[in-house]
Design a protein around this motif. Structure first.
Motif: not given
Length: 155
Positions: A84-94, A7-10, A45-50
């Motif tokens: 790999s299988q991609i899992i992508s997470v999207y946020y709004r950022v400022r 898995f490849n988390v993006r 070892g990293e969180g999504l937001r970090d």
């Protein structure tokens, strides 16, 4: 040892300026060109937001505040680059400070002419951005979800 399930988390950020423009990253890696939202891979070892804050600092030299979640991949997506299988997470950022980037008006207008990896940035008016301008299906869906969340009309 190779993982049984690669898995490849993006994680990606949709940055909207006060002028209602959205930041697009045009990139070329090893002969493949693509337009996407800034962001990249989660490190162990990293969180999504970090990870998203780190990616924005690495790619855009910008410190961002991570706001609301927009979308997470809910279908099978094979990587554009590897097996790999991609899992992508999207946020709004400022952005916390004004962006200090050289903005282009044409996709893939790279300054560098040597090497294997190129990147340039564009600010595109939200009402002018067509989802077809984004290379990856997940980015296209995230854009549509953003418009739904914001109750913005689409052409």
């Amino acid at each position: 040892m190779q993982a049984l399930y690669p898995f490849n988390v993006r994680v990606y950020g949709l940055l909207i300026t006060d002028q209602n423009e959205i930041l697009i990253s045009d990139e070329q890696e090893y002969g493949k060109r693509f337009s996407k939202f800034p962001g990249g891979g989660l490190e162990y070892g990293e969180g999504l937001r970090d990870a998203l804050r780190r990616e924005y600092m690495e790619e855009c030299l910008a410190e961002v505040e991570v706001l609301e979640h927009i979308y997470t991949t809910d279908f099978y997506e094979h990587s554009y680059f590897n097996d790999s299988q991609i899992i992508s997470v999207y946020y709004r950022v400022r952005n916390k400070e004004p962006l200090d980037l050289s903005f282009k008006t044409i996709a893939f207008d790279f300054d560098a002419i040597e090497g294997d990896v190129f990147q340039s940035f564009r600010l595109v008016k939200l009402e002018d951005l067509k989802k077809e301008e984004l290379t990856f299906k997940t980015d296209r869906i995230a854009l549509e979800e953003f418009f739904k969340l914001e109750n913005l009309p689409r052409k």
